[in-house]
Every structure is written in C-alpha cells, then in structure tokens.
Motif scaffolding. Structure first.
Motif, PDB file in Angstrom:
ATOM      1  N   VAL A  33      30.471  -2.045   2.884  1.00  0.00           N
ATOM      2  CA  VAL A  33      30.496  -1.472   1.534  1.00  0.00           C
ATOM      3  C   VAL A  33      29.130  -1.641   0.870  1.00  0.00           C
ATOM      4  CG1 VAL A  33      31.540  -1.616  -0.758  1.00  0.00           C
ATOM      5  CG2 VAL A  33      32.958  -1.927   1.294  1.00  0.00           C
ATOM      6  N   PHE A  34      28.572  -0.535   0.390  1.00  0.00           N
ATOM      7  CA  PHE A  34      27.374  -0.537  -0.451  1.00  0.00           C
ATOM      8  C   PHE A  34      27.758   0.108  -1.780  1.00  0.00           C
ATOM      9  CE2 PHE A  34      25.576  -1.185   3.650  1.00  0.00           C
ATOM     10  CZ  PHE A  34      24.328  -1.798   3.476  1.00  0.00           C
ATOM     11  N   LYS A  35      27.008  -0.198  -2.824  1.00  0.00           N
ATOM     12  CA  LYS A  35      27.402   0.257  -4.160  1.00  0.00           C
ATOM     13  C   LYS A  35      26.193   0.749  -4.940  1.00  0.00           C
ATOM     14  CE  LYS A  35      30.471  -1.411  -7.862  1.00  0.00           C
ATOM     15  NZ  LYS A  35      29.598  -1.587  -9.033  1.00  0.00           N
ATOM     16  N   THR A  36      26.160   2.060  -5.219  1.00  0.00           N
ATOM     17  CA  THR A  36      25.075   2.608  -6.034  1.00  0.00           C
ATOM     18  C   THR A  36      25.407   2.562  -7.521  1.00  0.00           C
ATOM     19  OG1 THR A  36      25.975   4.823  -5.618  1.00  0.00           O
ATOM     20  CG2 THR A  36      24.101   4.137  -4.291  1.00  0.00           C
ATOM     21  N   SER A  37      26.692   2.559  -7.876  1.00  0.00           N
ATOM     22  CA  SER A  37      27.058   2.481  -9.290  1.00  0.00           C
ATOM     23  C   SER A  37      26.689   1.115  -9.858  1.00  0.00           C
ATOM     24  CB  SER A  37      28.559   2.721  -9.464  1.00  0.00           C
ATOM     25  OG  SER A  37      29.313   1.827  -8.677  1.00  0.00           O
ATOM     26  N   ARG A  38      26.470   1.097 -11.169  1.00  0.00           N
ATOM     27  CA  ARG A  38      26.212  -0.197 -11.803  1.00  0.00           C
ATOM     28  C   ARG A  38      27.482  -1.024 -11.740  1.00  0.00           C
ATOM     29  NH1 ARG A  38      29.585   3.038 -15.203  1.00  0.00           N
ATOM     30  NH2 ARG A  38      30.036   1.915 -17.112  1.00  0.00           N
ATOM     31  N   TYR A  60      24.463   3.153 -19.443  1.00  0.00           N
ATOM     32  CA  TYR A  60      24.061   3.296 -18.040  1.00  0.00           C
ATOM     33  C   TYR A  60      23.103   4.476 -17.854  1.00  0.00           C
ATOM     34  CZ  TYR A  60      24.869   5.262 -13.344  1.00  0.00           C
ATOM     35  OH  TYR A  60      24.726   5.834 -12.110  1.00  0.00           O
ATOM     36  N   TYR A  61      23.408   5.595 -18.546  1.00  0.00           N
ATOM     37  CA  TYR A  61      22.551   6.781 -18.421  1.00  0.00           C
ATOM     38  C   TYR A  61      22.815   7.713 -19.594  1.00  0.00           C
ATOM     39  CZ  TYR A  61      20.643  11.220 -16.641  1.00  0.00           C
ATOM     40  OH  TYR A  61      19.947  12.400 -16.492  1.00  0.00           O
ATOM     41  N   TYR A  62      21.741   8.201 -20.175  1.00  0.00           N
ATOM     42  CA  TYR A  62      21.771   9.337 -21.093  1.00  0.00           C
ATOM     43  C   TYR A  62      20.563  10.184 -20.735  1.00  0.00           C
ATOM     44  CZ  TYR A  62      21.710  12.144 -25.366  1.00  0.00           C
ATOM     45  OH  TYR A  62      21.710  13.195 -26.254  1.00  0.00           O
ATOM     46  N   TYR A  63      20.754  11.461 -20.601  1.00  0.00           N
ATOM     47  CA  TYR A  63      19.762  12.310 -19.936  1.00  0.00           C
ATOM     48  C   TYR A  63      18.374  12.284 -20.567  1.00  0.00           C
ATOM     49  CZ  TYR A  63      20.496  15.889 -23.572  1.00  0.00           C
ATOM     50  OH  TYR A  63      20.565  16.564 -24.751  1.00  0.00           O
ATOM     51  N   GLU A  64      18.259  11.916 -21.846  1.00  0.00           N
ATOM     52  CA  GLU A  64      16.952  11.898 -22.491  1.00  0.00           C
ATOM     53  C   GLU A  64      16.219  10.567 -22.320  1.00  0.00           C
ATOM     54  OE1 GLU A  64      17.821  12.917 -26.565  1.00  0.00           O
ATOM     55  OE2 GLU A  64      17.407  15.053 -26.192  1.00  0.00           O
ATOM     56  N   ASN A  65      16.909   9.551 -21.796  1.00  0.00           N
ATOM     57  CA  ASN A  65      16.301   8.218 -21.777  1.00  0.00           C
ATOM     58  C   ASN A  65      15.352   7.946 -20.605  1.00  0.00           C
ATOM     59  OD1 ASN A  65      17.580   7.704 -24.171  1.00  0.00           O
ATOM     60  ND2 ASN A  65      19.182   6.406 -23.314  1.00  0.00           N
ATOM     61  N   PRO A  66      15.721   8.214 -19.350  1.00  0.00           N
ATOM     62  CA  PRO A  66      14.779   7.926 -18.259  1.00  0.00           C
ATOM     63  C   PRO A  66      13.584   8.887 -18.293  1.00  0.00           C
ATOM     64  CG  PRO A  66      17.029   8.111 -17.440  1.00  0.00           C
ATOM     65  CD  PRO A  66      17.025   8.654 -18.828  1.00  0.00           C
ATOM     66  N   ASP A  67      12.434   8.375 -17.928  1.00  0.00           N
ATOM     67  CA  ASP A  67      11.203   9.175 -17.922  1.00  0.00           C
ATOM     68  C   ASP A  67      10.618   9.170 -16.514  1.00  0.00           C
ATOM     69  OD1 ASP A  67       8.897  10.548 -18.511  1.00  0.00           O
ATOM     70  OD2 ASP A  67       7.920   8.889 -19.574  1.00  0.00           O
ATOM     71  N   ASN A  68      11.044  10.127 -15.678  1.00  0.00           N
ATOM     72  CA  ASN A  68      10.516  10.225 -14.315  1.00  0.00           C
ATOM     73  C   ASN A  68      10.748  11.646 -13.796  1.00  0.00           C
ATOM     74  OD1 ASN A  68      13.170  10.294 -12.672  1.00  0.00           O
ATOM     75  ND2 ASN A  68      13.425   8.424 -13.900  1.00  0.00           N
ATOM     76  N   ALA A  69      10.084  11.969 -12.698  1.00  0.00           N
ATOM     77  CA  ALA A  69      10.105  13.346 -12.181  1.00  0.00           C
ATOM     78  C   ALA A  69      11.488  13.760 -11.686  1.00  0.00           C
ATOM     79  CB  ALA A  69       9.079  13.484 -11.058  1.00  0.00           C
ATOM     80  N   GLU A  72      22.260  -9.356  -0.138  1.00  0.00           N
ATOM     81  CA  GLU A  72      23.374 -10.301  -0.112  1.00  0.00           C
ATOM     82  C   GLU A  72      24.731  -9.637  -0.296  1.00  0.00           C
ATOM     83  OE1 GLU A  72      19.677 -12.506  -1.165  1.00  0.00           O
ATOM     84  OE2 GLU A  72      20.622 -10.644  -1.849  1.00  0.00           O
ATOM     85  N   ASP A  73      24.848  -8.704  -1.247  1.00  0.00           N
ATOM     86  CA  ASP A  73      26.162  -8.118  -1.513  1.00  0.00           C
ATOM     87  C   ASP A  73      26.145  -6.597  -1.570  1.00  0.00           C
ATOM     88  OD1 ASP A  73      24.831  -7.793  -3.895  1.00  0.00           O
ATOM     89  OD2 ASP A  73      26.321  -8.796  -5.150  1.00  0.00           O
ATOM     90  N   HIS A  74      24.990  -5.983  -1.309  1.00  0.00           N
ATOM     91  CA  HIS A  74      24.850  -4.526  -1.230  1.00  0.00           C
ATOM     92  C   HIS A  74      25.015  -3.824  -2.579  1.00  0.00           C
ATOM     93  CE1 HIS A  74      26.128  -4.793   3.305  1.00  0.00           C
ATOM     94  NE2 HIS A  74      24.980  -5.416   3.054  1.00  0.00           N
ATOM     95  N   GLN A  75      24.905  -4.568  -3.686  1.00  0.00           N
ATOM     96  CA  GLN A  75      24.901  -3.961  -5.015  1.00  0.00           C
ATOM     97  C   GLN A  75      23.522  -3.378  -5.301  1.00  0.00           C
ATOM     98  OE1 GLN A  75      27.163  -3.479  -7.770  1.00  0.00           O
ATOM     99  NE2 GLN A  75      25.362  -2.326  -8.431  1.00  0.00           N
ATOM    100  N   ALA A  76      23.483  -2.145  -5.818  1.00  0.00           N
ATOM    101  CA  ALA A  76      22.211  -1.539  -6.193  1.00  0.00           C
ATOM    102  C   ALA A  76      21.777  -2.076  -7.549  1.00  0.00           C
ATOM    103  CB  ALA A  76      22.339  -0.025  -6.249  1.00  0.00           C
ATOM    104  N   LEU A  77      20.628  -2.758  -7.577  1.00  0.00           N
ATOM    105  CA  LEU A  77      20.059  -3.258  -8.824  1.00  0.00           C
ATOM    106  C   LEU A  77      19.330  -2.114  -9.512  1.00  0.00           C
ATOM    107  CD1 LEU A  77      18.716  -6.687  -7.533  1.00  0.00           C
ATOM    108  CD2 LEU A  77      20.950  -6.158  -8.552  1.00  0.00           C
ATOM    109  N   GLN A  78      19.485  -2.006 -10.828  1.00  0.00           N
ATOM    110  CA  GLN A  78      18.984  -0.835 -11.547  1.00  0.00           C
ATOM    111  C   GLN A  78      18.833  -1.143 -13.029  1.00  0.00           C
ATOM    112  OE1 GLN A  78      22.627   2.027 -11.802  1.00  0.00           O
ATOM    113  NE2 GLN A  78      23.003   0.598 -10.120  1.00  0.00           N
ATOM    114  N   SER A  79      18.121  -0.281 -13.733  1.00  0.00           N
ATOM    115  CA  SER A  79      17.900  -0.443 -15.167  1.00  0.00           C
ATOM    116  C   SER A  79      19.119  -0.020 -15.970  1.00  0.00           C
ATOM    117  CB  SER A  79      16.697   0.392 -15.614  1.00  0.00           C
ATOM    118  OG  SER A  79      15.486  -0.129 -15.117  1.00  0.00           O
ATOM    119  N   MET A  80      19.204  -0.575 -17.174  1.00  0.00           N
ATOM    120  CA  MET A  80      20.155  -0.126 -18.190  1.00  0.00           C
ATOM    121  C   MET A  80      19.336   0.209 -19.439  1.00  0.00           C
ATOM    122  SD  MET A  80      23.230  -0.398 -16.760  1.00  0.00           S
ATOM    123  CE  MET A  80      24.471  -0.629 -18.030  1.00  0.00           C
TER     124      MET A  80
END
Length: 402
Positions: free
Chosen positions: A144-149, A281-290, A357-365
């Motif tokens: 099991v891997f996890k991309t969700s927060r 977790y996500y709002y479309y105007e917040n992240p700044d990347n291509a 260690e646990d296959h959790q995807a670390l990510q920004s909030m």
C-alpha cells in the motif's frame, strides 16, 4: 487460371509470413480506479479523482497515453461505498482483469477493507483520496502506498493555522468513523505541548442533518471558558454542520468556528464565516508551479470550471504511477516497491515524496483565511502561507523497513 491461383497462393503465403514476422503488439498496462461511484454524497470526490487521474496520465505521457511503448488501459470499478463490494471488485481487478496497480478508494472505512486484498494478490494499491492515518498504519501492509494527505497533515496544519496557546479551548465535531476519529486523534496530538485544551469531543453518524443536541453540548462545554474558544469541524459527508453552528449564534458566547477546506460546491457556505482561518489540502489558486498552471488551464478548457479539491490528488496519483513505471527496471511488484520507496515527484501541489517507512506521501498544506467576494460564487480560501512537510511532525504509521 493456374497462373492466377499460383499468384494468389504466393500472395497469401507472403501475407501470412509478414504477419508471422511482424513485431508482437505489447499488451496494455492496466490500472484500476476502484472508487465509490454510487450510493453516497462522497461520489463527487471519486469523480474529481477520476478527472484528475486522466489529466495526470495525459500530462505525464505528453498526450501519448503510453508508458515504454505500452498503451495505458484504465479500468474503473464501483465499490458502491460498501466494504464487501470493495473487496470483491478489487480482487476482480487484480485476478480477472490483470491490473498492475489499483488506485482507490474514496471512503476511509471502505478503503480499510481493501488493504488485505492488495497483500493477498501481492499487487500495489495506491490510496487516493481516502485520508485516515490508519490506511498506512499497523493494519496496512507493504503493498500500500498513499498519495492522499492524511489526518495528521490535516490537523497539524489546522493547529498551526489556529496558533494554539494556553488561552485556547477547543470543542470538536467530527464524523463517527475512521476519517473523523483519526482526524481528532491527530488534532489532539498536534496540540500537545501548546497549552491549548480540548474540552469536548462530539462524533456524529455519516449523513447527519440534525445537529441541535450536539451543538448544545459543544456550547455548554465552551461558553464559560476564559480566553479563545473554538468549535473545530472535521466532517466530509454529513449535512451542513457549519450552517447549523452559525444559526445557533456562537458569537453570543464568544465562540469561533474553524474548519478545513472543502470542494467548490461546499465553499459557498463558507461565506457565512468571513475571516475564518484554517488549513486546506488544495485550492486551485494557491499552488504556484507549472503543473498546477497546466491543470487549471486544461480543466477550465474541458469542464468550464477550475479543478477542485480532489482533482489535484487524482493527478498526483497518475504522475506517481507514470514516474514509477518509467523509472523501474521491470514491473515486478518487488521492483516497483523498491522504486517507489523514497521516490519524489512533481505534482500540482509541488513535490511529494513517498516516505519509505510507511509509504505515506509527504506534501504541503495551505493556511487560508476566508475572503468573500460578491463577484465569486464561493468563499475564497485566500492563501496565508504554504505549510511545508518539514513543519509537520507526521507520525510513522507502519514501519515497512523493519
């Protein structure tokens, strides 16, 4: 006539020989989306994930929808939000359909039932968009891997947004299943050492619509406390707890409301709490990347709307799968596990990394403050700041390295 027949025989022989000597067509690489598509208010989350996943495959393959010369075939399965159905359709995907990787599910409780099926078939299950910490916990497994927060990310970010100290008293309102319980447990952990106090915890059944008695208990627990007083809402599929709380006029007791972000159809209800702060977790105007710029532009072009809360997660899952399959020397399960442990990849939210260690995807909030603009149909979770993974102490659920 003999000459004609001889010519036909020769042509047939050459055609057969040509077919025999032609390079064999590679079988497609099969990926299953195992989500709840009927039977719950959460089905909107699944549809967003599917849209994001499709866009992610397109982006990652430059529109070819191929990986290493093999076509991608996506097979969609409906769990109906029932654990027994989820187990059955996931087994069907691995066993009958021969999928290499499955992605799902939507409800944390239903997804929990899917975990042992991945171990039984020794195939990968990529969890998206279900949230509960327990999905990578002791009852999970190395497939099991996890991309969700996860709930800890939600709540550590929420705690940072609340700026807790000894003057803060909090009463919590959550749903009575894995999502809600894991979330509040994570929030309590996040508050440890800050001086803030949890004075009450209320858990309601999924699809609750009447919060009258619950709100009375929450207000009674808070109203006589000194300092800041907050009701924290952590629900996904229930009715309108924020509306019920606002209607009950918490301000008469000096009580604030706080909650995380939500899908766009729910955000109009946030117009009732201008200035409220929380974490999203996500709002479309917040992240700044291509990648996010591409996602926003393409989604608006195709659906006449911006990408929503779970669209980015679906895209992140697709980007992870394509990178793993392009990077791995072969597609045996053990090779893919070794490839994905510690793997970093770019997403609409920026870089994510699968913790070995646990296959959790670390990510920004994202810490937000609600802004109301009459020209916009929904309340805007305006960015205060990005909360980086290293700011959050996310507990390791299951140590696959031991």
């Amino acid at each position: 006539m003999k000459k004609i027949l001889s010519a036909l025989s020769l042509a047939t022989a050459l055609a057969v020989a040509g077919v025999a000597n032609a390079p064999a067509q590679e079988d497609p690489v099969k990926i299953a989306l195992v989500h709840g598509l009927s039977g719950s208010p959460l089905e909107a989350f699944s549809k967003q994930t599917t849209n994001g996943f499709t866009l992610g495959l397109e982006y990652a393959t430059n529109g070819t929808m191929e990986i290493k010369g093999r076509k991608i075939e996506v097979i969609e399965k409906d769990t109906q939000f029932k654990p027994d159905v989820a187990r059955s359709v996931l087994a069907e995907a691995y066993g009958d359909d021969g999928v290499l990787i499955a992605v799902g599910g939507t409800s944390s409780g239903v997804t929990t039932a899917m975990l042992p099926i991945a171990a039984e078939y020794e195939r990968l299950l990529l969890v998206e968009p279900a949230v509960a910490d327990s999905l990578t916990g002791p009852d999970s497994n190395r497939y099991v891997f996890k991309t969700s927060r996860n709930s800890s990310m939600d709540m550590q970010a929420q705690a940072l947004a609340l700026k807790p100290d000894e003057t803060l008293s909090v009463a919590t309102l959550a749903e009575d299943y894995a999502f809600g319980k894991d979330g509040i447990a994570a929030f309590k952990t996040a508050l440890e050492g800050t001086g803030a106090t949890i004075v009450a915890e209320e858990y309601v059944p999924l699809k609750t619509t009447d919060y009258t008695a619950t709100i009375e208990r929450l207000f009674n627990a808070l109203k006589d406390k000194d300092g800041r007083k907050v009701v924290l809402i952590y629900v996904a599929g229930s009715g309108d707890p924020m509306g019920a709380l606002v209607s009950a006029d918490p301000s008469r007791y000096g009580i604030e409301i706080s909650t995380g972000g939500h899908i766009l159809p729910v955000l109009p209800t946030y117009k009732r709490v201008p200035g409220m702060e929380g974490a999203i977790y996500y709002y479309y105007e917040n992240p700044d990347n291509a990648i996010n710029d591409w996602l926003v532009a393409e989604h608006k072009k195709r659906f006449d709307a911006p990408p929503d809360f779970f669209t980015a997660g679906g895209m992140a899952a697709a980007l992870a799968i394509v990178k793993a399959l392009e990077t791995a020397d072969d597609w045996e399960t053990e090779t893919l596990i070794a490839t994905m442990e510690g793997m970093s990849w770019d997403t609409p939210k920026g870089m994510m990394t699968f913790r070995p260690e646990d296959h959790q995807a670390l990510q920004s909030m994202y810490h937000f403050k609600i802004k109301v603009d009459d020209a916009v149909d929904w309340a805007i979770p305006e960015l205060v700041r990005e909360i980086k993974p290293e700011e959050m102490n996310i507990p390791i659920g299951r140590n696959n390295q031991e």
